[in-house]
Enzyme design. Structure first.
Site, PDB file in Angstrom:
ATOM      1  N   THR A  25      22.312  25.642  68.999  1.00  0.00           N
ATOM      2  CA  THR A  25      22.739  26.877  68.340  1.00  0.00           C
ATOM      3  C   THR A  25      22.112  28.087  69.016  1.00  0.00           C
ATOM      4  O   THR A  25      22.783  29.078  69.300  1.00  0.00           O
ATOM      5  CB  THR A  25      22.322  26.840  66.855  1.00  0.00           C
ATOM      6  OG1 THR A  25      22.988  25.750  66.221  1.00  0.00           O
ATOM      7  CG2 THR A  25      22.692  28.128  66.146  1.00  0.00           C
ATOM      8  N   HIS A 429      -3.814  52.504  78.375  1.00  0.00           N
ATOM      9  CA  HIS A 429      -3.262  53.748  77.846  1.00  0.00           C
ATOM     10  C   HIS A 429      -2.283  54.316  78.858  1.00  0.00           C
ATOM     11  O   HIS A 429      -2.592  54.346  80.036  1.00  0.00           O
ATOM     12  CB  HIS A 429      -4.391  54.747  77.587  1.00  0.00           C
ATOM     13  CG  HIS A 429      -3.867  56.096  77.172  1.00  0.00           C
ATOM     14  ND1 HIS A 429      -3.372  56.327  75.900  1.00  0.00           N
ATOM     15  CD2 HIS A 429      -3.712  57.250  77.869  1.00  0.00           C
ATOM     16  CE1 HIS A 429      -2.961  57.587  75.827  1.00  0.00           C
ATOM     17  NE2 HIS A 429      -3.150  58.162  77.010  1.00  0.00           N
TER      18      HIS A 429
END
Ligand code: NAI
Length: 450
Positions: A25, A429
């Site tokens: 599936t 960052h």
């Protein structure tokens, strides 16, 4: 996964599959095609609503047939990949339906009706799940569709009514909303996404409603009639009360899935099912019959491909004499809407119910540099840690890339890590993952940027 791992460990393996392609599936009509459509429709939506503000002037035009072909190509690439891996790992393939005639014996019925019996020391049932049906409602996959039909609608319906505010309803509801449908989601419970952390679900609902999805909560569908080419859906409050009729063009039935064991011969083989039709297994995935095992959607637990994959590897290792194991406390769960919603471990409700004292740290993306720069500030990271030991017990993220971000929480939890461990780990960052670090610091009430 089970076949390949078993082959790696030196076992002789065969797979019986009745579908023309491998991958089940998930690859054929589930995770992979839905993610292809979610990706494509998200870009279409962005082209409409977000690119202009970045100085990119475009006039997007939808070619639905091409978008569906793009999805189909993604499926083909994946199922071909699985076929290649099976060949590479020397896994035999029987293309037909399997029926267990006795422990150690599987009868395969090929497409042409011919039969062959295959002997095996161990049999692993991995037949997955099927769409749950609504009593009295026939799914024609045209105007009343399951997730399978909703992946291939020939045109964008003007109105789409979704029954069930679970994962499928929200993901496919999002796809067609982005492509232009008016989408109404009717949910039996008084909340969306049952099982998900309550605050996270409420916030998700607010964000999706802002995007244009409509919700009717605490309502049940009692019947679907016809009104010319349109559909008439009867709805009434779950708690009882005045019924109403809503007209729509397409109805998506997304009320869950049920274990799929049809034609496997389980009762005759003596394999016991529970009262929900799931195959009962012990801690080694062995069923009530020695030598017959079961994994994935067909047994208890979350119906998630990655849970089934880990069980497949574990059972292969057990069969090879190793100590296969699945840690059910650390199974991530992702809903691929925009933003994505990802969680791992316990919700606040579960911790309260278990009487576990916890501290919560939350950090919103409105305070995250990268999210602000990208103007994708919907969502937050919430970390729930044991009040005494600081061990992380649950992480809940609503973010543009929550599906990728949840992995660091899963690794941390697998190693029994604390919020302090996370707070002291350097995060690059500017990234969205800094919000995870900040939420960890917020557990100790010392978030820096909020
Ligand atoms: P679900 O269990 O996630 O949601 C079904 C929803 O339908 C629930 O909110 C339930 O309260 C509601 N419901 C049930 N009966 C109803 C009724 N008569 N009227 C109105 N609402 C009703 O099931 P869903 O979305 O169909 O997904 C099936 C399975 O596939 C799930 O186990 C899910 O985890 C899995 N899946 C996972 C995905 C992912 O990991 N991203 C994507 C798609 C499916």
């Amino acid at each position: 996964m089970c076949a390949i791992r078993a082959s790696q460990l030196g076992l002789k393996v065969a797979v019986v599959e009745k579908r023309a392609t491998h991958g089940g599936t998930c690859l054929n009509v589930g995770c992979i095609p839905s993610k292809a459509l979610l990706h494509a429709s998200e870009l279409y939506d962005e082209a409409h609503h977000a690119l202009g503000a970045m100085g990119i002037e475009v006039k997007p035009k939808l070619d639905l047939a091409k978008m569906l072909a793009f999805k189909d190509e993604g499926v083909k690439g994946n199922v071909d990949g699985v076929a290649f891996l099976l060949r590479k790992n020397k896994v035999d393939h029987f293309h037909g339906s399997g029926r267990i005639v006795a422990p150690g014996k599987v009868e395969v019925t090929f497409i042409n009706g011919e039969k062959q019996e295959v002997d095996a020391k161990a049999i692993v049932i991995a037949t997955g799940s099927d769409v749950a049906r609504l009593p009295g409602v026939e799914i024609d996959e045209k105007t009343v569709v399951s997730s399978t039909g909703a992946l291939s609608l020939a045109k964008v319906p003007k109105r789409l009514l979704v029954i069930g505010a679970g994962v499928i309803g929200l993901e496919l509801g999002s796809v067609w909303r982005r492509l232009g449908s008016e989408v109404l989601v009717v949910e039996f419970l008084d909340r969306i996404l049952p099982g998900l952390d309550g605050e996270t679900a409420r916030q998700t609902q607010k964000i999706l409603a802002k995007q244009g999805l409509s919700f009717k909560l605490g309502q049940k569908v009692t019947g679907i009639g016809k009104a010319g080419p349109a559909r008439k859906v009867s709805i009434e409050p779950a708690a009882g009360g005045k019924a109403e009729t809503v007209e729509t063009d397409v109805v998506l039935v997304a009320i869950g899935r049920v274990p799929y064991t049809e034609g496997l011969g389980l009762p005759e083989a003596g394999v016991t099912l529970d009262n929900r039709g799931r195959v009962i297994v012990d801690e080694h995935f062995q069923t009530s019959v020695a030598g017959i095992y079961a994994i994935g959607d067909v047994i208890a637990g979350p119906m998630l491909a990655h849970k089934a994959e880990d069980e497949g590897v574990a059972v292969a290792e057990i069969l090879a004499g190793q100590a296969g194991h699945v840690n059910y406390d650390v199974i991530p769960n992702v809903i691929y809407t925009f933003p994505e919603v990802a969680s791992v471990g316990k919700s606040e409700e579960e911790l309260k119910e278990a009487g576990i004292a916890y501290r919560s740290g939350k950090f919103p993306f409105t305070a995250n540099g990268r999210a602000k720069a990208n103007k994708q500030t919907d969502g937050f990271v919430k970390i729930l840690a044991d009040a005494e030991t600081d061990r992380v017990l649950g992480v809940h993220i609503i973010a543009a890339q929550a599906s990728e971000m949840i992995a660091e929480a899963a690794v941390l939890m697998e190693f029994g890590g604390s919020a302090e461990d996370l707070a002291r780990t350097c995060h690059a960052h500017p990234t969205l993952t800094e919000a995870v670090k900040e939420a960890a610091m917020a557990v100790d009430k010392r978030a820096i940027h909020f």
